[in-house]
Design an enzyme around this catalytic site. Structure first.
Site, PDB file in Angstrom:
ATOM      1  N   ILE A 191      -8.850   7.956  -0.328  1.00 25.07           N
ATOM      2  CA  ILE A 191      -7.623   7.297   0.088  1.00 25.07           C
ATOM      3  C   ILE A 191      -7.742   5.793  -0.160  1.00 25.07           C
ATOM      4  O   ILE A 191      -8.753   5.179   0.191  1.00 25.07           O
ATOM      5  CB  ILE A 191      -7.347   7.529   1.592  1.00 25.07           C
ATOM      6  CG1 ILE A 191      -7.593   8.984   1.983  1.00 25.07           C
ATOM      7  CG2 ILE A 191      -5.913   7.116   1.948  1.00 25.07           C
ATOM      8  CD1 ILE A 191      -7.727   9.216   3.470  1.00 25.07           C
ATOM      9  N   CYS A 192      -6.708   5.241  -0.772  1.00 24.60           N
ATOM     10  CA  CYS A 192      -6.578   3.786  -0.875  1.00 24.60           C
ATOM     11  C   CYS A 192      -5.119   3.462  -0.580  1.00 24.60           C
ATOM     12  O   CYS A 192      -4.391   4.313  -0.061  1.00 24.60           O
ATOM     13  CB  CYS A 192      -7.042   3.261  -2.239  1.00 24.60           C
ATOM     14  SG  CYS A 192      -6.054   3.769  -3.658  1.00 24.60           S
ATOM     15  N   GLY A 193      -4.654   2.288  -0.916  1.00 20.17           N
ATOM     16  CA  GLY A 193      -3.281   1.918  -0.607  1.00 20.17           C
ATOM     17  C   GLY A 193      -2.258   2.849  -1.235  1.00 20.17           C
ATOM     18  O   GLY A 193      -1.339   3.320  -0.573  1.00 20.17           O
TER      19      GLY A 193
END
Length: 163
Positions: free
Chosen positions: A64-66
């Site tokens: 998960i990232c932005g």
């Protein structure tokens, strides 16, 4: 199933939410960071999760990232890894059913926690039935071709030899 999870600092809260959600399942979750909201570079976490899958230490991964895009690109640079961006239940199911993706990626700024839980559940509750095996095999073959060529070029530039 052993699940690797990792995020950058932008997605720390969503990672923690998904970990908590998975704690109530039969899955074993291994956290590859980040472990606070201090800034980290998402490729580092993506490479660590990809390595764990490649080495057989975990069965699947969640990154998960932005936006989910950066970790997806980074994970897909790791030989043998197929990561897929999923922001809905259908794409999460297809990531596994059609592509045998070992990793799904999510965007914390795109998807809310309740939808993210449903996406993760959908991804983990299906298994590849080799429905698109011919297509996945083509991807694997091309990757092996590039890896092999790059290895030969690297060795040719060194003092080593290749038979």
């Amino acid at each position: 199933m052993r699940i690797a999870i990792g995020s950058d600092h932008n997605a720390f809260d969503l990672k923690e939410t998904i970990k908590e959600y998975l704690a109530d399942t039969d899955h074993e979750v291994i956290d590859f960071g980040c472990h606070s909201k201090d800034a980290v570079d998402y490729p580092d976490v993506a490479f660590d999760v990809s390595a764990a899958i490649s080495e057989g230490n975990v069965d699947r991964g969640i990154l998960i990232c932005g936006t989910g895009i950066g970790v997806c690109i980074a994970a897909n640079k790791y030989p043998g890894i197929r990561a897929a961006l999923a922001h809905d239940v259908y794409s999460a199911e297809r990531a596994q059913l059609s592509n045998n993706a070992q990793i799904i990626t999510l965007g914390a700024q795109i998807i809310g926690p309740e939808v993210a839980k449903k996406v993760v559940e959908a991804y983990l509750n299906v298994s590849w039935a080799e429905g698109s095996k011919r297509k996945v095999d083509k991807i694997v073959e091309k990757e092996q071709e590039f890896v092999s060529e790059n290895f030969k070029e690297a060795v040719a530039g060194s003092n080593c030899s290749v038979n």
